[in-house]
Design an enzyme around this catalytic site. Sequence first.
Site, short mmCIF file in Angstrom:
data_model
loop_
_atom_site.label_atom_id
_atom_site.label_comp_id
_atom_site.label_asym_id
_atom_site.label_seq_id
_atom_site.Cartn_x
_atom_site.Cartn_y
_atom_site.Cartn_z
N GLU A 81 -3.61 -2.36 2.88
CA GLU A 81 -2.33 -3.03 3.09
C GLU A 81 -2.37 -4.03 4.25
O GLU A 81 -1.80 -5.12 4.17
CB GLU A 81 -1.23 -1.99 3.34
CG GLU A 81 -0.79 -1.22 2.12
CD GLU A 81 -1.74 -0.09 1.74
OE1 GLU A 81 -1.54 0.53 0.67
OE2 GLU A 81 -2.68 0.17 2.52
N HIS A 107 6.29 9.14 -0.92
CA HIS A 107 6.60 8.20 -2.00
C HIS A 107 8.10 8.03 -2.19
O HIS A 107 8.53 7.50 -3.21
CB HIS A 107 5.98 8.67 -3.33
CG HIS A 107 4.49 8.69 -3.34
ND1 HIS A 107 3.75 9.67 -2.74
CD2 HIS A 107 3.59 7.81 -3.88
CE1 HIS A 107 2.47 9.42 -2.92
NE2 HIS A 107 2.34 8.31 -3.60
#
Length: 667
Positions: free
Chosen positions: A406, A473
């Site tokens: 990322e 998540h």
Amino acid sequence: MSNDFTSKPLEFNIENLEKDKLIQLYKNMLKPRLIEEKMLVLLRQGKISKWFSGIGQEAIAVGVTMSLNKDEYILPMHRNLGVFTVRKIPLYRLFAQWQGKASGFTKGRDRSFHFGTQQYKIVGMISHLGPQLGVADGIALANKLKENNQVTAVFTGEGGTSEGDFHEALNVASVWQLPVMFCVENNGYGLSTPTKEQFNCEHIADRGKGYGMESHIIDGNNILEVYTKVSKIAESIRENQRPVLLEFKTFRIRGHEEASGTKYVPQELLDLWAKKDPIENYQYFLKEKGIIDETSEVELKVNIAHEINEHLEVALNEDQINADVTNELNDVFKEFEYQEVKHNSNSNKIRFIDAISDGLKQSMERHDDLVIMGQDIAEYGGVFKITEGFVKEFGKDRVRNTPICESAIIETAMGLSIAGIKSVVELQFADFVSSGFNPVVNYLAKSYYRWQQNADIVLRMPCGGDVGAGPFHSQTNEAWFTKTPGLKVVYPAFPYDAKGLLASAINDPNPVLFFEHKALYRGIRQEVPIEYYTIPLGEATIIKEGNDITIISYGAAIHWALESLEKNPDISADVIDLRTLQPLDSETIYNSVRKTGKAIILQEDTLFGGISSDISALIHENCFEYLDAPVKRVASIESPIPFAKQLENQYLPKDRFEEELKSLLNY
């Protein structure tokens, strides 16, 4: 650092270099040395605040910069003064930069070499060191997409190679075969920590093998070796695009910065490296070959000293910078003139996820160089299938699968922006942005304010709970970013808004975090125009009107509020969907609260430190005399979000909201 290397004498090989080039190399090294010596005097006089000395390392910055074409980007560190002087930046502007004056490059907002300039194709560092490696990847990717046969050079020190950004940037560059030179100045110490305590390999160049990358070791104190070898490598990269890792063996004669000193360095090591001074050795060589003599050497030094003093006088006589609040606030974001694109009446009833996909696809059509990047977004179509079919339509150059990194991909997006290319980065889940947090809050958010370089980037952030996905998540982490000046935060609740706001976010030249609640993806449908259209950022919408209370929310929580009102049709409420959290439409909030006299704010995020706290404070500060009750905040409980359904139901505020709403109405 190996004594075998330090004891090796400098051997200069002229090869096919002309006399003028040999003299130019000397002059270009001499200039930063003389500037540094002057700056050390000014430091002691308190006329500059800090100095990171590159004395003894001039050959690297000068040799690498001279090997590049003037229109090729270079990303230096704080010990690479030679990069700036070889690119012929007017010295008074450098001096003004170091004194925090307006004619510098950051308007007094940053110091030292923490700046960039498009005019000279230089992109300066930030103190976190590593991110510029990924930014170089982005510039190199832009060069590759433009097919301009240009190479990018980026510097780091041996200490910086310990950062994760180094690994990620080299890995991305290798996988994508990007035309970039990673220039590592191995000067023996990361501040006071010697290399033997930084990494457990003999040469940093050996790491290239692990990335499938060509690498070279170069004597960083030998200007002819640096210039000739790097020139050949750069030309080779232009012809055969690929990344190359270069390790320059050198030494830092002075401290990490002047305040730190050099007491931690053994004296015998300092003495060894003093004998390898790049300027003194090269000067002796040129005299020995009859290329310069005492007269020409003195003339060079006198001319440079005169230039330094002349430009220093200009900088010293410049007024101190004028502090102006309006100027500061106006430079947080690049100005964006919103252009409304209206739609006709043709529409389809589609899901939230389809609206996102349509908006992204139509933006790809509208901006023919827009690049989207993310894990599994190409042939697979992303974990939510939003980009399914995009590769077939737009190709893999523009729809790019990324390694799991990322940080490097967000930095790559920044590099694309520097090179004039828009990008959208899909974070597979908003939770994973923490792995790229530093470039978001310290690079994307601050670049325009610091040196007027915008970050033309949208980060797509699939987020939120009520889906049984657990702590990693399901977070709705918008509050990490709403408090960071320089970032825009968008959080739609309906398909119509999602499509129009995404289009506007992509048009906006500033960094936008675009939150997409996963529970809404396939859980809500709405009539959405088929054509491309835009909705302005920073405008809330009143989706239901009433007189008794103002309900303020966004994302999935808006739907929870509406469900509560459906159960209680006797409650007359204004319901405000914020849609954009930064910038915040405070006037719509104030106007409603002044009408109803009561306000309740519903957010999915945990309560403490969330945006509802700021909205509550704003209401109390601006609408206090209109309030008939304290402002109420309703949010998730103060724990990470759990997995089991019964625990998640307890965590989320959707079932508690109705009770709190009624309690406030009865206040």
